[in-house]
Design a protein around this motif. Structure first.
Motif, PDB file in Angstrom:
ATOM      1  N   SER A 114       0.810  -1.228   0.000  1.00  0.00           N
ATOM      2  CA  SER A 114       0.000   0.000   0.000  1.00  0.00           C
ATOM      3  C   SER A 114       0.840   1.274   0.000  1.00  0.00           C
ATOM      4  N   ASP A 115       2.140   1.129   0.028  1.00  0.00           N
ATOM      5  CA  ASP A 115       3.066   2.255   0.115  1.00  0.00           C
ATOM      6  C   ASP A 115       3.317   2.804  -1.290  1.00  0.00           C
ATOM      7  N   ILE A 116       2.926   4.055  -1.519  1.00  0.00           N
ATOM      8  CA  ILE A 116       3.130   4.652  -2.839  1.00  0.00           C
ATOM      9  C   ILE A 116       3.894   5.969  -2.715  1.00  0.00           C
ATOM     10  N   ALA A 117       4.593   6.302  -3.763  1.00  0.00           N
ATOM     11  CA  ALA A 117       5.372   7.541  -3.769  1.00  0.00           C
ATOM     12  C   ALA A 117       4.447   8.746  -3.743  1.00  0.00           C
ATOM     13  N   PRO A 118       4.795   9.771  -2.981  1.00  0.00           N
ATOM     14  CA  PRO A 118       3.998  10.999  -2.996  1.00  0.00           C
ATOM     15  C   PRO A 118       4.084  11.685  -4.369  1.00  0.00           C
ATOM     16  N   ASN A 119       2.945  12.041  -4.925  1.00  0.00           N
ATOM     17  CA  ASN A 119       2.914  12.690  -6.240  1.00  0.00           C
ATOM     18  C   ASN A 119       3.784  13.942  -6.284  1.00  0.00           C
ATOM     19  N   ASP A 120       3.799  14.710  -5.206  1.00  0.00           N
ATOM     20  CA  ASP A 120       4.609  15.934  -5.177  1.00  0.00           C
ATOM     21  C   ASP A 120       6.094  15.621  -5.380  1.00  0.00           C
ATOM     22  N   GLU A 121       6.576  14.519  -4.786  1.00  0.00           N
ATOM     23  CA  GLU A 121       7.982  14.128  -4.956  1.00  0.00           C
ATOM     24  C   GLU A 121       8.254  13.724  -6.405  1.00  0.00           C
TER      25      GLU A 121
END
Length: 135
Positions: A114-121
């Motif tokens: 469930s761990d996804i990269a933050p879109n802002d990053e």
């Protein structure tokens, strides 16, 4: 990523989602989740291996840190449908920004399913590539 579709389109980035399973399953998944991006599959997992993505243990794939966010999304109307039985369900995801020279400029290897990269990053990494190119 879907929620920031306009931001990704405006960035000029080509977003490609790579999954496991069969091509018809990729089509179903992207349609089911209303994903406006290119969806492809690599049934043998070679792309995941090439980017150093690991397979998760039971806790990383089905533990509380996975099902609690899923339950919260169900209750708040952000319905999620599992891609059950498609490919390797223990395969952990990741997000990468690769420039036109093939250099990985951003890597996010998920610690659980469930761990996804933050879109802002991700978008910041794309913007950094644009700045370098502009020179």
């Amino acid at each position: 990523m879907r929620d920031d579709r306009e931001r990704f389109e405006a960035s000029g980035a080509a977003v490609v989602l790579i999954g496991l399973g069969r091509p018809d399953q990729a089509g179903w998944f992207c349609t089911q989740h209303e994903l406006p991006f290119t969806c492809v599959v690599q049934p043998d997992g070679s792309a995941h291996k090439a980017f150093g993505l690991r397979r998760g243990n039971v806790n990383q794939v089905t533990g509380p840190a996975v099902w609690l966010p899923w339950m919260r999304n169900q209750l708040t109307g952000k319905r999620q449908t599992a891609w059950r039985g498609m490919g390797d369900t223990a395969q952990l995801p990741g997000t990468f920004v690769v420039d036109t020279e093939g250099i990985v400029r951003y890597a996010y290897r998920s610690r659980r399913s469930s761990d996804i990269a933050p879109n802002d990053e991700v978008l910041a990494a794309v913007e950094e590539i644009r700045r370098r190119k502009a020179g």
